[in-house]
Design a protein around this motif. Sequence first.
Motif, PDB file in Angstrom:
ATOM      1  N   ASP A  85       0.743  -1.156   0.142  1.00 20.40           N
ATOM      2  CA  ASP A  85       0.077   0.018  -0.032  1.00 20.40           C
ATOM      3  C   ASP A  85       0.927   1.436   0.257  1.00 20.40           C
ATOM      4  O   ASP A  85       1.778   1.403   0.931  1.00 20.40           O
ATOM      5  N   TRP A  86       0.653   2.025  -1.090  1.00 19.82           N
ATOM      6  CA  TRP A  86       1.839   3.076  -1.294  1.00 19.82           C
ATOM      7  C   TRP A  86       1.128   4.686  -1.458  1.00 19.82           C
ATOM      8  O   TRP A  86       0.790   4.995  -2.453  1.00 19.82           O
ATOM      9  N   PRO A  87       0.999   5.077  -0.168  1.00 18.16           N
ATOM     10  CA  PRO A  87       0.377   6.498  -0.311  1.00 18.16           C
ATOM     11  C   PRO A  87       1.595   7.371  -0.447  1.00 18.16           C
ATOM     12  O   PRO A  87       2.556   7.582   0.366  1.00 18.16           O
ATOM     13  N   THR A  88       1.912   7.881  -1.386  1.00 17.60           N
ATOM     14  CA  THR A  88       2.918   8.879  -2.091  1.00 17.60           C
ATOM     15  C   THR A  88       3.386   9.866  -1.082  1.00 17.60           C
ATOM     16  O   THR A  88       4.464  10.528  -0.968  1.00 17.60           O
ATOM     17  N   ASP A  89       2.254  10.475  -0.374  1.00 16.80           N
ATOM     18  CA  ASP A  89       2.700  11.738   0.314  1.00 16.80           C
ATOM     19  C   ASP A  89       3.198  11.091   1.824  1.00 16.80           C
ATOM     20  O   ASP A  89       3.153  12.029   2.966  1.00 16.80           O
ATOM     21  N   SER A  90       2.995   9.989   2.329  1.00 21.01           N
ATOM     22  CA  SER A  90       3.276   9.547   3.645  1.00 21.01           C
ATOM     23  C   SER A  90       4.807   9.569   3.948  1.00 21.01           C
ATOM     24  O   SER A  90       5.883   8.871   3.221  1.00 21.01           O
ATOM     25  N   THR A  91       5.180   9.642   5.164  1.00 18.99           N
ATOM     26  CA  THR A  91       6.623   9.569   5.535  1.00 18.99           C
ATOM     27  C   THR A  91       6.761   8.183   6.425  1.00 18.99           C
ATOM     28  O   THR A  91       7.735   7.880   6.810  1.00 18.99           O
ATOM     29  N   GLU A  92       5.479   7.538   6.772  1.00 16.56           N
ATOM     30  CA  GLU A  92       5.603   6.556   7.497  1.00 16.56           C
ATOM     31  C   GLU A  92       5.959   5.232   6.727  1.00 16.56           C
ATOM     32  O   GLU A  92       5.770   5.121   5.328  1.00 16.56           O
ATOM     33  N   PRO A  93       6.333   4.084   7.233  1.00 14.71           N
ATOM     34  CA  PRO A  93       6.682   2.677   6.645  1.00 14.71           C
ATOM     35  C   PRO A  93       5.452   2.323   5.674  1.00 14.71           C
ATOM     36  O   PRO A  93       4.329   2.533   6.106  1.00 14.71           O
ATOM     37  N   PHE A  94       5.667   1.766   4.504  1.00 16.90           N
ATOM     38  CA  PHE A  94       4.704   1.351   3.648  1.00 16.90           C
ATOM     39  C   PHE A  94       4.305  -0.066   4.503  1.00 16.90           C
ATOM     40  O   PHE A  94       4.828  -0.887   4.733  1.00 16.90           O
ATOM     41  N   THR A  95       2.817  -0.396   4.259  1.00 16.21           N
ATOM     42  CA  THR A  95       2.187  -1.541   4.676  1.00 16.21           C
ATOM     43  C   THR A  95       2.161  -2.630   3.616  1.00 16.21           C
ATOM     44  O   THR A  95       1.931  -2.267   2.508  1.00 16.21           O
ATOM     45  N   ILE A  96       2.640  -3.714   3.948  1.00 11.85           N
ATOM     46  CA  ILE A  96       2.569  -4.928   3.180  1.00 11.85           C
ATOM     47  C   ILE A  96       1.693  -6.260   3.576  1.00 11.85           C
ATOM     48  O   ILE A  96       1.998  -6.431   4.542  1.00 11.85           O
ATOM     49  N   SER A  97       0.789  -6.648   2.827  1.00 11.63           N
ATOM     50  CA  SER A  97      -0.019  -7.858   3.085  1.00 11.63           C
ATOM     51  C   SER A  97       0.504  -8.903   2.223  1.00 11.63           C
ATOM     52  O   SER A  97       0.557  -8.786   0.987  1.00 11.63           O
ATOM     53  N   GLN A  98       0.906 -10.159   2.852  1.00 11.51           N
ATOM     54  CA  GLN A  98       1.156 -11.309   2.076  1.00 11.51           C
ATOM     55  C   GLN A  98       0.503 -12.728   2.609  1.00 11.51           C
ATOM     56  O   GLN A  98       0.259 -12.964   3.496  1.00 11.51           O
ATOM     57  N   LEU A  99       0.216 -13.366   1.217  1.00 11.18           N
ATOM     58  CA  LEU A  99      -0.340 -14.796   1.483  1.00 11.18           C
ATOM     59  C   LEU A  99       0.494 -15.664   0.873  1.00 11.18           C
ATOM     60  O   LEU A  99       1.197 -15.510   0.160  1.00 11.18           O
ATOM     61  N   GLY A 100       0.218 -17.018   1.074  1.00  6.89           N
ATOM     62  CA  GLY A 100       1.039 -18.196   0.499  1.00  6.89           C
ATOM     63  C   GLY A 100       2.387 -18.653   1.293  1.00  6.89           C
ATOM     64  O   GLY A 100       2.885 -17.907   2.107  1.00  6.89           O
ATOM     65  N   PRO A 101       2.741 -19.652   0.556  1.00  9.19           N
ATOM     66  CA  PRO A 101       3.918 -20.238   1.194  1.00  9.19           C
ATOM     67  C   PRO A 101       5.324 -19.440   1.017  1.00  9.19           C
ATOM     68  O   PRO A 101       6.112 -19.584   1.955  1.00  9.19           O
ATOM     69  N   ARG A 102       5.285 -18.479   0.138  1.00  9.07           N
ATOM     70  CA  ARG A 102       6.472 -17.759  -0.230  1.00  9.07           C
ATOM     71  C   ARG A 102       6.254 -16.322   0.052  1.00  9.07           C
ATOM     72  O   ARG A 102       5.472 -15.686  -0.219  1.00  9.07           O
ATOM     73  N   ARG A 103       7.349 -15.797   1.059  1.00 11.43           N
ATOM     74  CA  ARG A 103       7.427 -14.542   1.296  1.00 11.43           C
ATOM     75  C   ARG A 103       7.927 -13.704   0.081  1.00 11.43           C
ATOM     76  O   ARG A 103       9.160 -13.888  -0.282  1.00 11.43           O
TER      77      ARG A 103
END
Length: 104
Positions: A85-103
């Motif tokens: 999730d990439w809000p271009t005006d944010s200075t916070e770390p970006f959130t990543i959601s992952q599914l499945g056996p491979r990271r």
Amino acid sequence: MRLRVHRRGLFGWEPGEDALAGAAVTTTECRNIDLDRMLDPARGNLVIGARLPHMSLVFDRDARGPGHHLIELDDLTTKSFARLDWPTDSTEPFTISQLGPRRL
């Protein structure tokens, strides 16, 4: 000729919102400039497609409104999935959601 970045639609696989609700959620220290470099077709985007077999990269510009993009990476073999999730005006770390056996 389609690049790997374009293949996702050919396989027709994408996790549904129910599956995404149960995804593992992490953050990344990548910043806007890092993502700009990775998604530039003349730079990282082509390299990702060439170096990661069975992967599909989708960049959904303004998916959540102006300046709020989504980047998805799919492993079509293992059905692993990551969404940044990439809000271009944010200075916070970006959130990543992952599914499945491979990271991804």
